[in-house]
Design a protein around this motif. Structure first.
Motif, PDB file in Angstrom:
ATOM      1  N   LYS A   1       3.272   6.264 -14.486  1.00 45.51           N
ATOM      2  CA  LYS A   1       2.532   6.191 -15.740  1.00 45.51           C
ATOM      3  C   LYS A   1       1.060   6.534 -15.545  1.00 45.51           C
ATOM      4  CE  LYS A   1       5.578   2.861 -17.914  1.00 45.51           C
ATOM      5  NZ  LYS A   1       5.746   1.492 -18.383  1.00 45.51           N
ATOM      6  N   ILE A   2       0.482   6.082 -14.445  1.00 44.39           N
ATOM      7  CA  ILE A   2      -0.931   6.338 -14.168  1.00 44.39           C
ATOM      8  C   ILE A   2      -1.175   7.820 -13.880  1.00 44.39           C
ATOM      9  CG2 ILE A   2      -2.797   5.930 -12.509  1.00 44.39           C
ATOM     10  CD1 ILE A   2      -1.597   3.064 -12.190  1.00 44.39           C
ATOM     11  N   LYS A   3      -0.383   8.395 -12.983  1.00 44.69           N
ATOM     12  CA  LYS A   3      -0.574   9.788 -12.571  1.00 44.69           C
ATOM     13  C   LYS A   3      -0.079  10.766 -13.643  1.00 44.69           C
ATOM     14  CE  LYS A   3      -1.903  10.193  -8.225  1.00 44.69           C
ATOM     15  NZ  LYS A   3      -3.159  10.790  -7.848  1.00 44.69           N
ATOM     16  N   GLY A   4       1.083  10.458 -14.238  1.00 44.36           N
ATOM     17  CA  GLY A   4       1.635  11.311 -15.284  1.00 44.36           C
ATOM     18  C   GLY A   4       2.223  12.628 -14.810  1.00 44.36           C
ATOM     19  N   ASN A   5       2.422  12.793 -13.498  1.00 45.65           N
ATOM     20  CA  ASN A   5       2.943  14.067 -13.009  1.00 45.65           C
ATOM     21  C   ASN A   5       4.295  13.956 -12.300  1.00 45.65           C
ATOM     22  OD1 ASN A   5       2.029  12.807 -10.707  1.00 45.65           O
ATOM     23  ND2 ASN A   5       0.602  14.421 -10.107  1.00 45.65           N
ATOM     24  N   PHE A   6       4.945  12.809 -12.410  1.00 44.22           N
ATOM     25  CA  PHE A   6       6.297  12.631 -11.879  1.00 44.22           C
ATOM     26  C   PHE A   6       6.947  11.462 -12.607  1.00 44.22           C
ATOM     27  CE2 PHE A   6       3.925   9.578  -9.435  1.00 44.22           C
ATOM     28  CZ  PHE A   6       4.804   8.538  -9.241  1.00 44.22           C
ATOM     29  N   LYS A   7       8.272  11.329 -12.424  1.00 40.69           N
ATOM     30  CA  LYS A   7       9.018  10.236 -13.048  1.00 40.69           C
ATOM     31  C   LYS A   7       9.808   9.476 -11.996  1.00 40.69           C
ATOM     32  CE  LYS A   7       9.758  12.569 -17.447  1.00 40.69           C
ATOM     33  NZ  LYS A   7      10.766  13.054 -18.390  1.00 40.69           N
TER      34      LYS A   7
ATOM     35  N   GLU B   1       8.775  -1.156  -8.972  1.00 37.95           N
ATOM     36  CA  GLU B   1       7.747  -1.375  -9.992  1.00 37.95           C
ATOM     37  C   GLU B   1       6.500  -0.540  -9.710  1.00 37.95           C
ATOM     38  OE1 GLU B   1       7.083  -5.580 -10.014  1.00 37.95           O
ATOM     39  OE2 GLU B   1       8.907  -6.006 -11.152  1.00 37.95           O
ATOM     40  N   SER B   2       6.126  -0.429  -8.448  1.00 37.62           N
ATOM     41  CA  SER B   2       4.949   0.341  -8.074  1.00 37.62           C
ATOM     42  C   SER B   2       5.122   1.822  -8.402  1.00 37.62           C
ATOM     43  CB  SER B   2       4.631   0.163  -6.587  1.00 37.62           C
ATOM     44  OG  SER B   2       4.274  -1.173  -6.325  1.00 37.62           O
ATOM     45  N   ILE B   3       6.298   2.373  -8.098  1.00 39.31           N
ATOM     46  CA  ILE B   3       6.564   3.778  -8.407  1.00 39.31           C
ATOM     47  C   ILE B   3       6.515   3.995  -9.916  1.00 39.31           C
ATOM     48  CG2 ILE B   3       8.329   5.592  -8.364  1.00 39.31           C
ATOM     49  CD1 ILE B   3       6.978   5.246  -5.680  1.00 39.31           C
ATOM     50  N   LYS B   4       7.088   3.080 -10.685  1.00 38.25           N
ATOM     51  CA  LYS B   4       7.061   3.211 -12.145  1.00 38.25           C
ATOM     52  C   LYS B   4       5.630   3.140 -12.681  1.00 38.25           C
ATOM     53  CE  LYS B   4      11.693   1.863 -13.405  1.00 38.25           C
ATOM     54  NZ  LYS B   4      12.485   1.165 -14.407  1.00 38.25           N
ATOM     55  N   LEU B   5       4.827   2.208 -12.172  1.00 34.35           N
ATOM     56  CA  LEU B   5       3.424   2.101 -12.584  1.00 34.35           C
ATOM     57  C   LEU B   5       2.638   3.352 -12.196  1.00 34.35           C
ATOM     58  CD1 LEU B   5       2.595  -1.600 -11.660  1.00 34.35           C
ATOM     59  CD2 LEU B   5       2.451  -0.592 -13.932  1.00 34.35           C
TER      60      LEU B   5
ATOM     61  N   MET C   1       0.846  -1.171   0.000  1.00 35.48           N
ATOM     62  CA  MET C   1       0.000   0.000   0.000  1.00 35.48           C
ATOM     63  C   MET C   1       0.892   1.234   0.000  1.00 35.48           C
ATOM     64  SD  MET C   1      -2.869  -1.192   2.775  1.00 35.48           S
ATOM     65  CE  MET C   1      -3.948   0.163   2.448  1.00 35.48           C
ATOM     66  N   LEU C   2       0.678   2.093  -0.998  1.00 38.75           N
ATOM     67  CA  LEU C   2       1.501   3.288  -1.147  1.00 38.75           C
ATOM     68  C   LEU C   2       0.594   4.517  -1.139  1.00 38.75           C
ATOM     69  CD1 LEU C   2       4.354   4.407  -1.786  1.00 38.75           C
ATOM     70  CD2 LEU C   2       3.804   4.093  -4.199  1.00 38.75           C
ATOM     71  N   PRO C   3       0.633   5.346  -0.079  1.00 40.62           N
ATOM     72  CA  PRO C   3      -0.179   6.552  -0.063  1.00 40.62           C
ATOM     73  C   PRO C   3       0.348   7.545  -1.101  1.00 40.62           C
ATOM     74  CG  PRO C   3       1.227   6.472   1.878  1.00 40.62           C
ATOM     75  CD  PRO C   3       1.439   5.196   1.124  1.00 40.62           C
ATOM     76  N   VAL C   4      -0.571   8.229  -1.776  1.00 42.87           N
ATOM     77  CA  VAL C   4      -0.184   9.166  -2.835  1.00 42.87           C
ATOM     78  C   VAL C   4      -0.956  10.478  -2.684  1.00 42.87           C
ATOM     79  CG1 VAL C   4       0.422   7.352  -4.469  1.00 42.87           C
ATOM     80  CG2 VAL C   4      -1.902   8.216  -4.436  1.00 42.87           C
ATOM     81  N   LEU C   5      -0.531  11.503  -3.421  1.00 40.91           N
ATOM     82  CA  LEU C   5      -1.272  12.758  -3.438  1.00 40.91           C
ATOM     83  C   LEU C   5      -2.609  12.518  -4.116  1.00 40.91           C
ATOM     84  CD1 LEU C   5       1.557  15.219  -4.533  1.00 40.91           C
ATOM     85  CD2 LEU C   5       0.684  14.818  -2.229  1.00 40.91           C
TER      86      LEU C   5
ATOM     87  N   VAL D   1      -4.631   5.812  -2.391  1.00 41.93           N
ATOM     88  CA  VAL D   1      -3.705   4.717  -2.099  1.00 41.93           C
ATOM     89  C   VAL D   1      -3.522   3.864  -3.346  1.00 41.93           C
ATOM     90  CG1 VAL D   1      -3.301   2.664  -0.681  1.00 41.93           C
ATOM     91  CG2 VAL D   1      -4.400   4.638   0.320  1.00 41.93           C
ATOM     92  N   PHE D   2      -2.261   3.552  -3.648  1.00 35.96           N
ATOM     93  CA  PHE D   2      -1.926   2.634  -4.733  1.00 35.96           C
ATOM     94  C   PHE D   2      -1.602   1.286  -4.089  1.00 35.96           C
ATOM     95  CE2 PHE D   2       1.149   0.562  -7.526  1.00 35.96           C
ATOM     96  CZ  PHE D   2       0.478   0.612  -8.735  1.00 35.96           C
ATOM     97  N   ILE D   3      -2.238   0.219  -4.565  1.00 36.41           N
ATOM     98  CA  ILE D   3      -2.029  -1.104  -3.977  1.00 36.41           C
ATOM     99  C   ILE D   3      -1.450  -2.035  -5.029  1.00 36.41           C
ATOM    100  CG2 ILE D   3      -3.142  -3.084  -2.881  1.00 36.41           C
ATOM    101  CD1 ILE D   3      -5.256  -1.136  -1.820  1.00 36.41           C
TER     102      ILE D   3
END
Length: 105
Positions: free
Chosen positions: A62-68, A55-59, A1-5, A41-43
């Motif tokens: 791509k989904i958010k499109g606002n960071f690399k 892998e989660s950060i890379k995915l 589980m990765l909390p995100v903006l 949250v990204f799971i």
């Protein structure tokens, strides 16, 4: 589980006194409030936590499109002397004057 903006909100996961996992959304502004969170949250799942995080950060990128992911970023020329963050540049001696001087250089 990765909390995100999520929109105007910073998201974090925290424990409760009842030993439960809570999702905490904070705007930093008492006027900005919500009872909804769509993308907080990204799971993902996997066997290797280090590979899973990468892998989660890379995915998520791509989904958010606002960071690399760091592997997809162009390395700035000043990285060698200023570092990715103030810790890299100053270690325990971080202070406003030092940061300002580093930015001037």
């Amino acid at each position: 589980m990765l909390p995100v903006l999520d929109g105007d909100f910073r998201v974090s996961l925290q424990g409760s006194p009842e030993n439960e996992l809570q999702l905490c959304l904070e705007s930093g502004d008492p006027e900005v409030q919500t009872m909804e969170a769509a993308d907080a949250v990204f799971i993902n799942s996997g066997d290797n936590p280090f590979k899973l995080m990468k892998e989660s950060i890379k995915l998520l990128s791509k989904i958010k499109g606002n960071f690399k992911h760091i592997e997809d970023k162009e390395i700035p020329a000043n990285l060698d002397w200023f570092g990715w963050c103030t810790w890299d540049a100053f270690y325990k001696a971080v202070n406003p004057a030092g940061i300002e001087e580093g930015l001037k250089r």
